[in-house]
Design an enzyme around this catalytic site. Sequence first.
Site, mmCIF file in Angstrom:
data_model
loop_
_atom_site.group_PDB
_atom_site.id
_atom_site.type_symbol
_atom_site.label_atom_id
_atom_site.label_comp_id
_atom_site.label_asym_id
_atom_site.label_seq_id
_atom_site.Cartn_x
_atom_site.Cartn_y
_atom_site.Cartn_z
ATOM 1 N N ASP A 28 0.822 -1.210 0.000
ATOM 2 C CA ASP A 28 0.000 0.000 0.000
ATOM 3 C C ASP A 28 0.853 1.256 0.000
ATOM 4 O OD1 ASP A 28 0.685 -0.797 2.703
ATOM 5 O OD2 ASP A 28 -0.698 0.718 3.453
ATOM 6 N N GLU B 95 -0.026 -1.343 5.666
ATOM 7 C CA GLU B 95 1.059 -0.950 6.559
ATOM 8 C C GLU B 95 0.944 0.525 6.917
ATOM 9 O OE1 GLU B 95 5.055 0.751 7.578
ATOM 10 O OE2 GLU B 95 3.712 1.238 5.908
#
Length: 384
Positions: free
Chosen positions: A72, A134
């Site tokens: 991400d 994350e």
Amino acid sequence: MSTSRELLGHLIAFDTTSRESNLAFIDFVRAYLAEVGVTCNVIYNAERTKANLFATIGPSGVPGIVLSGHTDVVPVDGQAWTFPPFTLTERSGKLYGRGAADMKGYIACVLAAVPAFARAKLRIPVHIALSYDEEVGCLGVRSLLEALSQELVKPLLCIIGEPTELRPILGHKGKLAMRCQVHGAACHSAYAPQGVNAIEYAARLIIELGRLGETLQALPHIDDRFDPPFSTVQTGLIAGGKALNIVPEDCSFDFEVRALPSLNPWQIAQQLRQYAESTLLPAMLAISKQCDIRFSELSSYPGLYTSAQSQAAQWIAQFCGSNAFSTVAFGTEGGLFDEAGIPTVICGPGSMEQGHKPDEFITVKQLDACDDMLARVLDFVREG
């Protein structure tokens, strides 16, 4: 065989902002691995909108090396980009695009190395671990680590490729993010003493939080390996009130503790809670029994510090060609890997100076240097 530059172009094209799905990215990696005969385990979230990926190249039942990264990226909203954020653009030796540094550059290098790992006869396996979410609290990797905990053999080492300009990083602070909600009692401001002003009580809590933070800035809480060399506390968001002539009934604020690995950040949260319950709530309840102060966790992850004398530190020094060990200010999934019993270091291409900013970039030179580092990993794990 695709180069890291070519693969980075593919990866940048996937909008994996944390609010979006990363499944197209994961499907691309899975298909790429399948082309060279590498199978993988895909671990979905409950809604099956996002997934982690874990793949192994080499012998089973043998401790290996994990090459780990998050898929991400942070949003581009409100940022003034010169280049299209989800199209890789090369200018003067720099490769621009969201996630180029943080941390699709590293993932591209790992994928570019896969065919060489797959062709070689390995004495030690290489694992590829890709996570989601994350950037919003190290959320996705937890289910990946839970799956790994079922394995009988733990990896020797995890290399998380956050952008460090390929410097060997052994530590970072942990983080606890909390929300405090203060519920008071509303009344007309002309009769303010008859109410309970939630904003004012929240302000007293914030002042106490600042005082707690100040106590962490002196011995024995100092650790010069980190910058700043102490744990920090700060309030980042606050909301409350409806009108100036109404004593506010509600106020909430969000705060965080960025803690040295030696400090449990929950200690600070608990001290603030004790202050609320012993000092503030009795006065509030004396006016209205409906008053309350509540705390809730928003996110958390542990800190990391791997000893410079450890085998893990010596290995990463060998791979990146430097034993100038250091720490970083930002957090990673490293503390979670470490808690799972996997020795962990941070080392990847690019710089966090470019991360999270408009016109994020990584240099071609850094990509090439990461390719070289992974070639040294291959030399370490192959037979003969």
